[in-house]
Design an enzyme around this catalytic site. Structure first.
Site, PDB file in Angstrom:
ATOM      1  N   HIS A   1       0.874  -1.179   0.000  1.00 41.06           N
ATOM      2  CA  HIS A   1       0.000   0.000   0.000  1.00 41.06           C
ATOM      3  C   HIS A   1       0.906   1.222   0.000  1.00 41.06           C
ATOM      4  O   HIS A   1       1.543   1.535   1.011  1.00 41.06           O
ATOM      5  CB  HIS A   1      -0.884  -0.055   1.254  1.00 41.06           C
ATOM      6  CG  HIS A   1      -2.070   0.859   1.204  1.00 41.06           C
ATOM      7  ND1 HIS A   1      -3.093   0.695   0.304  1.00 41.06           N
ATOM      8  CD2 HIS A   1      -2.409   1.939   1.954  1.00 41.06           C
ATOM      9  CE1 HIS A   1      -4.016   1.632   0.503  1.00 41.06           C
ATOM     10  NE2 HIS A   1      -3.615   2.410   1.480  1.00 41.06           N
TER      11      HIS A   1
ATOM     12  N   LYS B   1     -10.075   6.781  -3.786  1.00 42.84           N
ATOM     13  CA  LYS B   1      -9.098   7.777  -3.359  1.00 42.84           C
ATOM     14  C   LYS B   1      -7.745   7.314  -3.851  1.00 42.84           C
ATOM     15  O   LYS B   1      -7.382   6.145  -3.677  1.00 42.84           O
ATOM     16  CB  LYS B   1      -9.146   7.860  -1.833  1.00 42.84           C
ATOM     17  CG  LYS B   1      -8.068   8.674  -1.194  1.00 42.84           C
ATOM     18  CD  LYS B   1      -8.525   9.094   0.194  1.00 42.84           C
ATOM     19  CE  LYS B   1      -7.425   8.961   1.214  1.00 42.84           C
ATOM     20  NZ  LYS B   1      -7.872   9.397   2.545  1.00 42.84           N
TER      21      LYS B   1
ATOM     22  N   LYS C   1      -3.677   7.816  -3.653  1.00 44.88           N
ATOM     23  CA  LYS C   1      -2.604   8.362  -2.831  1.00 44.88           C
ATOM     24  C   LYS C   1      -1.519   8.874  -3.762  1.00 44.88           C
ATOM     25  O   LYS C   1      -0.908   8.090  -4.497  1.00 44.88           O
ATOM     26  CB  LYS C   1      -2.047   7.262  -1.919  1.00 44.88           C
ATOM     27  CG  LYS C   1      -3.019   6.858  -0.817  1.00 44.88           C
ATOM     28  CD  LYS C   1      -3.031   7.927   0.257  1.00 44.88           C
ATOM     29  CE  LYS C   1      -3.738   7.448   1.518  1.00 44.88           C
ATOM     30  NZ  LYS C   1      -3.676   8.455   2.586  1.00 44.88           N
TER      31      LYS C   1
ATOM     32  N   ASP D   1      -5.396  12.058  -2.286  1.00 41.34           N
ATOM     33  CA  ASP D   1      -4.816  12.423  -0.987  1.00 41.34           C
ATOM     34  C   ASP D   1      -3.323  12.640  -1.196  1.00 41.34           C
ATOM     35  O   ASP D   1      -2.611  11.722  -1.596  1.00 41.34           O
ATOM     36  CB  ASP D   1      -5.059  11.311   0.035  1.00 41.34           C
ATOM     37  CG  ASP D   1      -4.627  11.722   1.439  1.00 41.34           C
ATOM     38  OD1 ASP D   1      -4.119  12.852   1.609  1.00 41.34           O
ATOM     39  OD2 ASP D   1      -4.791  10.908   2.365  1.00 41.34           O
TER      40      ASP D   1
ATOM     41  N   GLU E   1      -7.242  16.099  -0.899  1.00 36.91           N
ATOM     42  CA  GLU E   1      -7.009  15.946   0.534  1.00 36.91           C
ATOM     43  C   GLU E   1      -5.587  16.353   0.913  1.00 36.91           C
ATOM     44  O   GLU E   1      -4.634  15.895   0.310  1.00 36.91           O
ATOM     45  CB  GLU E   1      -7.274  14.473   0.924  1.00 36.91           C
ATOM     46  CG  GLU E   1      -7.079  14.190   2.392  1.00 36.91           C
ATOM     47  CD  GLU E   1      -7.534  12.784   2.777  1.00 36.91           C
ATOM     48  OE1 GLU E   1      -8.268  12.137   1.997  1.00 36.91           O
ATOM     49  OE2 GLU E   1      -7.154  12.339   3.875  1.00 36.91           O
TER      50      GLU E   1
ATOM     51  N   ASP F   1      -6.879  16.985   6.533  1.00 35.38           N
ATOM     52  CA  ASP F   1      -6.787  15.727   7.297  1.00 35.38           C
ATOM     53  C   ASP F   1      -5.733  15.913   8.387  1.00 35.38           C
ATOM     54  O   ASP F   1      -6.059  16.175   9.533  1.00 35.38           O
ATOM     55  CB  ASP F   1      -6.466  14.560   6.360  1.00 35.38           C
ATOM     56  CG  ASP F   1      -6.374  13.239   7.115  1.00 35.38           C
ATOM     57  OD1 ASP F   1      -6.727  13.214   8.305  1.00 35.38           O
ATOM     58  OD2 ASP F   1      -5.944  12.218   6.525  1.00 35.38           O
TER      59      ASP F   1
ATOM     60  N   LYS G   1     -11.215  11.466  12.266  1.00 36.65           N
ATOM     61  CA  LYS G   1     -10.614  10.181  12.644  1.00 36.65           C
ATOM     62  C   LYS G   1     -10.577  10.123  14.159  1.00 36.65           C
ATOM     63  O   LYS G   1     -10.058  11.055  14.795  1.00 36.65           O
ATOM     64  CB  LYS G   1      -9.189  10.049  12.090  1.00 36.65           C
ATOM     65  CG  LYS G   1      -9.127   9.954  10.571  1.00 36.65           C
ATOM     66  CD  LYS G   1      -7.703   9.894  10.061  1.00 36.65           C
ATOM     67  CE  LYS G   1      -7.684   9.849   8.534  1.00 36.65           C
ATOM     68  NZ  LYS G   1      -6.315   9.956   7.988  1.00 36.65           N
TER      69      LYS G   1
ATOM     70  N   GLU H   1     -14.148   6.211   4.430  1.00 40.92           N
ATOM     71  CA  GLU H   1     -13.119   5.352   3.817  1.00 40.92           C
ATOM     72  C   GLU H   1     -12.812   4.205   4.786  1.00 40.92           C
ATOM     73  O   GLU H   1     -11.664   3.831   4.962  1.00 40.92           O
ATOM     74  CB  GLU H   1     -11.859   6.163   3.491  1.00 40.92           C
ATOM     75  CG  GLU H   1     -11.295   6.893   4.704  1.00 40.92           C
ATOM     76  CD  GLU H   1     -10.007   7.656   4.434  1.00 40.92           C
ATOM     77  OE1 GLU H   1      -9.631   7.836   3.270  1.00 40.92           O
ATOM     78  OE2 GLU H   1      -9.378   8.063   5.429  1.00 40.92           O
TER      79      GLU H   1
HETATM   80 MG   LIG Z   1      -5.411  11.496   4.550  1.00 39.41          MG
END
Ligand SMILES: [Mg+2]
Length: 374
Positions: free
Chosen positions: A23, A168, A170, A199, A225, A250, A274, A328
């Protein structure tokens, strides 16, 4: 008068679980996810579970899994053991007064307390927080294999199987032009069948952000993001004002105080909520209230927690009237193995809010014994 029930024991456990694929984020590549699981046992025999999981060791935040475990075992547990379980607000005040920062550790303990109380009363955690307004929530998936064709294939599979239609990406670890090419190719392949968001995880300078956001907006991306460093509030505000596409904070926004500062500065269109960032379920709802009062959109973020932490987030987010950017909460789906006996109900592009007492999830002791760090 009956004697108050007290906390008897607290244990923080590190659990290393393999991910389904590497990831890739702007700051690290994950091949395993380390969960920090909290077991909070009370003298009436009820046990509560909590989770304090972070992303990529120290690459996302200032608390590593090992430091979270130490904060719980060495500092917070001695503070809380023997403490009565009648007030989560008293427990929270005790932790906040004695321990600076360490929101992840405090969040897991508050969650474990709420899980225990829910089990004790036979009520879901969402009910303890005022009641769920949603039974299911939409779930975005993160395409982060690092390869454009592989990401497109993964997205197509998600669409075909009705798993996800919010994606999303990255970005931020390559040149802006390369990232823009990657994102645009994916958006073009998926067209109107899917929504694509990015993001940047703080990776861009303001100048790079202007260049990148302009191109991504033209490509049809709907949400940007954390394009710049968490502390660059003015830059974030300029970017939010400059572009029509929604800009989300974020890393810039952890708790209500951060949210108030960003709202006052008109620095973001959306906040990513979060639980661990905020320092717990109650603090997350406080931040959400600031956003709602300021007309800022809400998004249910993840620290890529396993099922326990994801269930906690589901309960909290289910109580929010408006969560217009969805969630998410796909963390469990990134993991090959799990440590709970029954997984969450993922179906039809979303996930169900558990309905059992407390978090509504149970540990699988065999799996826990197998994957806990020795
Ligand atoms: Mg983030």
């Amino acid at each position: 008068m009956a004697m108050p029930i007290r906390i008897e024991a607290i244990e923080a456990i590190l659990v290393d679980l393999p991910t389904i694929r590497p990831h890739r984020l702007s700051m690290t590549t994950m091949r395993i996810q380390t969960l920090v699981i909290v077991r909070l046992r009370c003298l009436d025999g009820v046990e509560g579970l909590g989770e304090a999981t972070t992303i990529g060791g120290l690459s996302y935040g200032a608390e590593s899994p090992e430091a979270i475990k130490s904060a719980i075992d060495d500092y917070l547990a001695p503070l809380l053991i023997e403490h009565p379980v009648d007030s989560v607000r008293a427990l929270r005040a005790l932790m906040r007064n004695a321990v600076r920062g360490n929101g992840f550790a405090r969040s897991a303990l508050e969650t474990a307390w709420l899980d225990a109380q829910g089990k004790r009363l036979g009520l879901p955690l969402s009910t303890l927080l005022g009641g769920a307004l949603h039974q299911r929530l939409p779930v975005a998936w993160t395409l982060a294999s690092g390869d454009t064709e592989r990401d497109i294939a993964e997205a197509e599979q998600c669409l075909e199987q009705h798993r996800h239609r919010l994606f999303k990406l990255k970005i931020g670890s390559h040149d802006v032009a390369d990232d823009v090419r990657h994102v645009s190719a994916i958006k073009q392949a998926l067209g109107e069948r899917a929504e694509v968001r990015v993001d940047v995880n703080q990776a861009w300078s303001e100048a790079q952000a202007v260049q990148g956001i302009r191109a991504l907006e033209a490509a049809g991306v709907t949400l940007i993001e954390q394009p710049v460093d968490a502390r660059l509030r003015d830059a974030l505000a300029r970017l939010s004002a400059r572009f029509d596409v929604a800009v989300m904070a974020d890393e810039s926004v952890c708790d209500a105080r951060d949210g108030f500062g960003l709202a006052a500065a008109h620095a973001a269109d959306v906040f990513a909520l979060k639980l661990p960032k905020a320092g717990g379920p109650l603090a997350t709802l406080e931040l959400a209230a600031i956003a709602e009062a300021a007309g800022i959109g809400l998004y249910g973020g993840t620290m890529l927690e396993g099922t326990i932490g994801t269930a906690a987030s589901l309960h909290v987010f289910s109580t929010l009237e408006r969560l217009e950017w969805g969630t998410e909460l796909f963390g469990p789906r990134l993991l090959v193995e799990d440590i709970v006996s029954c997984g969450l109900d993922y179906a039809e592009f979303g996930v169900g809010v558990p309905t059992g007492p407390g978090l509504g999830v149970e540990l699988d002791e065999t799996q826990l014994a197998r994957y806990r760090r020795r």
